[in-house]
Design a protein around this motif. Structure first.
Motif, PDB file in Angstrom:
ATOM      1  N   VAL A 232      -7.978   5.600  -8.312  1.00 18.18           N
ATOM      2  CA  VAL A 232      -7.402   6.941  -8.428  1.00 18.18           C
ATOM      3  C   VAL A 232      -8.444   7.820  -9.104  1.00 18.18           C
ATOM      4  CG1 VAL A 232      -5.554   8.332  -9.418  1.00 18.18           C
ATOM      5  CG2 VAL A 232      -5.056   6.011  -8.617  1.00 18.18           C
ATOM      6  N   PRO A 233      -8.912   8.911  -8.438  1.00 17.21           N
ATOM      7  CA  PRO A 233      -8.466   9.356  -7.116  1.00 17.21           C
ATOM      8  C   PRO A 233      -9.110   8.548  -5.987  1.00 17.21           C
ATOM      9  CG  PRO A 233     -10.163  10.823  -7.930  1.00 17.21           C
ATOM     10  CD  PRO A 233      -9.882   9.851  -9.049  1.00 17.21           C
ATOM     11  N   LYS A 234      -8.422   8.487  -4.874  1.00 21.13           N
ATOM     12  CA  LYS A 234      -8.903   7.759  -3.700  1.00 21.13           C
ATOM     13  C   LYS A 234      -9.904   8.618  -2.941  1.00 21.13           C
ATOM     14  CE  LYS A 234      -5.055   9.586  -0.973  1.00 21.13           C
ATOM     15  NZ  LYS A 234      -3.800   9.286  -0.288  1.00 21.13           N
ATOM     16  N   ASN A 235     -10.670   7.999  -2.056  1.00 24.18           N
ATOM     17  CA  ASN A 235     -11.535   8.779  -1.167  1.00 24.18           C
ATOM     18  C   ASN A 235     -11.207   8.521   0.307  1.00 24.18           C
ATOM     19  OD1 ASN A 235     -12.630   6.230  -0.798  1.00 24.18           O
ATOM     20  ND2 ASN A 235     -14.601   6.706  -1.765  1.00 24.18           N
ATOM     21  N   ALA A 236     -10.122   7.769   0.548  1.00 28.93           N
ATOM     22  CA  ALA A 236      -9.670   7.524   1.922  1.00 28.93           C
ATOM     23  C   ALA A 236      -8.144   7.454   1.936  1.00 28.93           C
ATOM     24  CB  ALA A 236     -10.256   6.221   2.464  1.00 28.93           C
ATOM     25  N   SER A 237      -7.559   7.793   3.068  1.00 32.21           N
ATOM     26  CA  SER A 237      -6.098   7.731   3.214  1.00 32.21           C
ATOM     27  C   SER A 237      -5.770   7.140   4.569  1.00 32.21           C
ATOM     28  CB  SER A 237      -5.469   9.112   3.053  1.00 32.21           C
ATOM     29  OG  SER A 237      -6.016  10.033   3.980  1.00 32.21           O
ATOM     30  N   TRP A 238      -4.542   6.644   4.720  1.00 28.94           N
ATOM     31  CA  TRP A 238      -4.175   5.935   5.945  1.00 28.94           C
ATOM     32  C   TRP A 238      -2.809   6.368   6.455  1.00 28.94           C
ATOM     33  CZ3 TRP A 238       0.283   3.660   4.547  1.00 28.94           C
ATOM     34  CH2 TRP A 238       0.432   3.245   3.213  1.00 28.94           C
ATOM     35  N   SER A 239      -2.600   6.103   7.744  1.00 28.49           N
ATOM     36  CA  SER A 239      -1.308   6.361   8.389  1.00 28.49           C
ATOM     37  C   SER A 239      -1.318   5.654   9.740  1.00 28.49           C
ATOM     38  CB  SER A 239      -1.077   7.859   8.586  1.00 28.49           C
ATOM     39  OG  SER A 239      -2.046   8.403   9.471  1.00 28.49           O
ATOM     40  N   PHE A 240      -0.152   5.579  10.361  1.00 29.99           N
ATOM     41  CA  PHE A 240      -0.093   5.035  11.713  1.00 29.99           C
ATOM     42  C   PHE A 240      -0.195   6.193  12.696  1.00 29.99           C
ATOM     43  CE2 PHE A 240       1.685   3.317  15.583  1.00 29.99           C
ATOM     44  CZ  PHE A 240       1.119   2.054  15.629  1.00 29.99           C
ATOM     45  N   ASP A 241      -1.167   6.096  13.615  1.00 34.22           N
ATOM     46  CA  ASP A 241      -1.394   7.133  14.621  1.00 34.22           C
ATOM     47  C   ASP A 241      -0.523   6.809  15.840  1.00 34.22           C
ATOM     48  OD1 ASP A 241      -2.373   8.765  16.695  1.00 34.22           O
ATOM     49  OD2 ASP A 241      -4.387   8.797  15.819  1.00 34.22           O
ATOM     50  N   ASN A 242       0.585   7.532  15.970  1.00 24.60           N
ATOM     51  CA  ASN A 242       1.521   7.242  17.060  1.00 24.60           C
ATOM     52  C   ASN A 242       0.963   7.622  18.431  1.00 24.60           C
ATOM     53  OD1 ASN A 242       4.147   6.241  15.798  1.00 24.60           O
ATOM     54  ND2 ASN A 242       3.730   8.046  14.549  1.00 24.60           N
ATOM     55  N   VAL A 261     -15.454   2.511  -0.383  1.00 22.20           N
ATOM     56  CA  VAL A 261     -14.313   3.244   0.166  1.00 22.20           C
ATOM     57  C   VAL A 261     -13.043   2.705  -0.508  1.00 22.20           C
ATOM     58  CG1 VAL A 261     -13.059   3.917   2.247  1.00 22.20           C
ATOM     59  CG2 VAL A 261     -15.537   3.472   2.360  1.00 22.20           C
ATOM     60  N   PHE A 262     -12.280   3.610  -1.101  1.00 21.65           N
ATOM     61  CA  PHE A 262     -11.058   3.231  -1.814  1.00 21.65           C
ATOM     62  C   PHE A 262      -9.848   3.935  -1.215  1.00 21.65           C
ATOM     63  CE2 PHE A 262     -14.303   2.856  -5.191  1.00 21.65           C
ATOM     64  CZ  PHE A 262     -14.024   1.594  -5.701  1.00 21.65           C
ATOM     65  N   ASP A 263      -8.747   3.200  -1.099  1.00 27.12           N
ATOM     66  CA  ASP A 263      -7.458   3.876  -0.973  1.00 27.12           C
ATOM     67  C   ASP A 263      -6.772   3.700  -2.325  1.00 27.12           C
ATOM     68  OD1 ASP A 263      -6.362   1.341  -1.049  1.00 27.12           O
ATOM     69  OD2 ASP A 263      -5.379   1.461   0.893  1.00 27.12           O
ATOM     70  N   THR A 264      -5.500   3.958  -2.418  1.00 30.64           N
ATOM     71  CA  THR A 264      -4.799   3.739  -3.676  1.00 30.64           C
ATOM     72  C   THR A 264      -3.549   2.912  -3.422  1.00 30.64           C
ATOM     73  OG1 THR A 264      -3.667   4.791  -5.537  1.00 30.64           O
ATOM     74  CG2 THR A 264      -3.611   5.957  -3.441  1.00 30.64           C
ATOM     75  N   TYR A 265      -3.261   1.999  -4.343  1.00 32.73           N
ATOM     76  CA  TYR A 265      -2.050   1.185  -4.230  1.00 32.73           C
ATOM     77  C   TYR A 265      -0.853   1.884  -4.861  1.00 32.73           C
ATOM     78  CZ  TYR A 265      -5.488  -2.572  -3.358  1.00 32.73           C
ATOM     79  OH  TYR A 265      -6.520  -3.336  -2.867  1.00 32.73           O
TER      80      TYR A 265
END
Length: 358
Positions: A232-242, A261-265
């Motif tokens: 935190v803070p993250k430098n990457a984010s995720w999602s499902f691309d429908n 490359v980090f996301d956040t838990y």
């Protein structure tokens, strides 16, 4: 302090020469490429004996795709439901689905049915050996020694006096109850409690909650994406691309070559990080909590009156409040109000009127 001491001892050990990645990862990367996973801008590196990380191979601009994993190799609840164990567990109503088409959260007899379904999928795939599509992913799952539910007695002794030990034991009991339910209802489920617990912990620390096709709360397991570390803070984010039918990770901001490359838990108390991931954040005071139990006891001369006139139910006499190191947190004011109620010894009807007027 105990947890931090152990943590720093582990870090001290990692000062030794950094080993190379296990050769099985080369096979894993070949499998990713064969299944059209897009990961040419990143690579996995062994940072130390106990730590790996995903790093940028090139400069990645904000908004660019870092990783794309096609739905074919994404493990979903729907895929688990189509397996022999999945079909039987649904038929026996050990796990049920809510009728709301926009909400995919599961119900039934298990404490955590979502993790159970994903764990059962992995257990069945692992039993297939090399014939499983997911064989190469399952071969690179991490070790389990860091999860406190698997600690030796010597390690557990280090936690004596910590409220975390009670949480560890609660989780062990919860997993045991779920394992018992599955064992009693699903024919052919011959796995030990330890095997089930291992698969549950791998899922609990390596799943993503996404929206797929307009349905919320769908938990999935995603090869390679489950290897990002947290920050935190993250430098990457995720999602499902429908539209593209896959799981996508994008750069949240510019990421330079050789930068991790980090996301956040998520923002969690260290007790949750410790319990579900096997590590803590050294600087996490903002989100750390202490679960303080403050119960109205029957030794209170006004116990019956407080329950009947103010609370309405004896179950409400039991309160556990998660207090943070923040005197402006709303829970802190709730705790103060509850304490005043516990020691109140005046007219209860007048008190109820004050509460209603407030």
């Amino acid at each position: 302090i105990i947890i931090k001491t152990k943590y720093f001892l582990i870090e001290k050990k990692t000062m030794e020469a950094t080993p190379a990645l296990d050769p099985k990862f080369a096979t894993f990367f070949e499998w990713l490429a064969q299944n059209k996973v897009e990961f040419n801008k990143i690579e996995l590196r062994q940072e130390s004996i106990n730590m790996r990380g995903i790093f940028a191979k090139v400069d990645i601009a904000a908004g660019e795709t870092v990783l794309f994993v096609p739905e074919k190799v994404v493990v979903t609840i729907d895929k688990s439901m189509s397996t022999p164990f999945g079909k039987e567990i649904m038929r026996q109503q050990v796990v049920t689905i809510r009728e709301d088409p926009e909400d995919h959260r599961l119900g039934g007899k298990l404490h955590c049915p979502t993790y159970a379904m994903l764990a059962l999928f992995n257990m069945q795939e692992r039993a297939k050996g090399k014939s499983s599509l997911f064989y190469n992913h399952l071969q690179v799952q991490p070790g389990l020694d860091d999860f406190p539910i698997f600690y030796s007695q010597e390690e557990r002794d280090l936690l004596k006096g910590s409220p975390t030990l009670e949480k560890v034991d609660d989780l062990i009991e919860t997993i045991a109850r779920d394992w018992e339910q599955i064992k009693n209802h699903v024919a052919g489920f011959n796995y030990s409690q330890r095997e089930y617990a291992e698969n549950i912990m791998l899922i609990s620390s390596r799943n993503f909650g996404v929206t797929m096709n307009g349905t919320h709360h769908k938990n999935i397991q995603v090869p390679f994406a489950d290897m990002f570390n947290t920050q935190v803070p993250k430098n990457a984010s995720w999602s499902f691309d429908n539209d593209k039918r896959g799981f996508r990770v994008i750069a949240h901001k510019d990421i330079a070559a050789n930068e991790q490359v980090f996301d956040t838990y998520g923002n969690k108390c260290n007790s949750r990080y410790f319990l579900n991931y096997g590590f803590i954040h050294a600087d996490n005071e903002r989100f750390n909590e202490y679960a303080l139990s403050l119960n109205l006891t029957k030794s209170d001369p006004q116990f019956d009156g407080k329950v009947k006139v103010v609370l309405g139910s004896a179950t409400k006499a039991i309160r556990t409040l998660k207090l943070m190191n923040n005197l402006t947190d709303p829970v802190f004011f709730v705790a103060l109000s509850w304490c005043r109620f516990l020691v109140y010894n005046d007219d209860l009807m007048a008190l109820k009127k004050q509460i209603l007027d407030f």
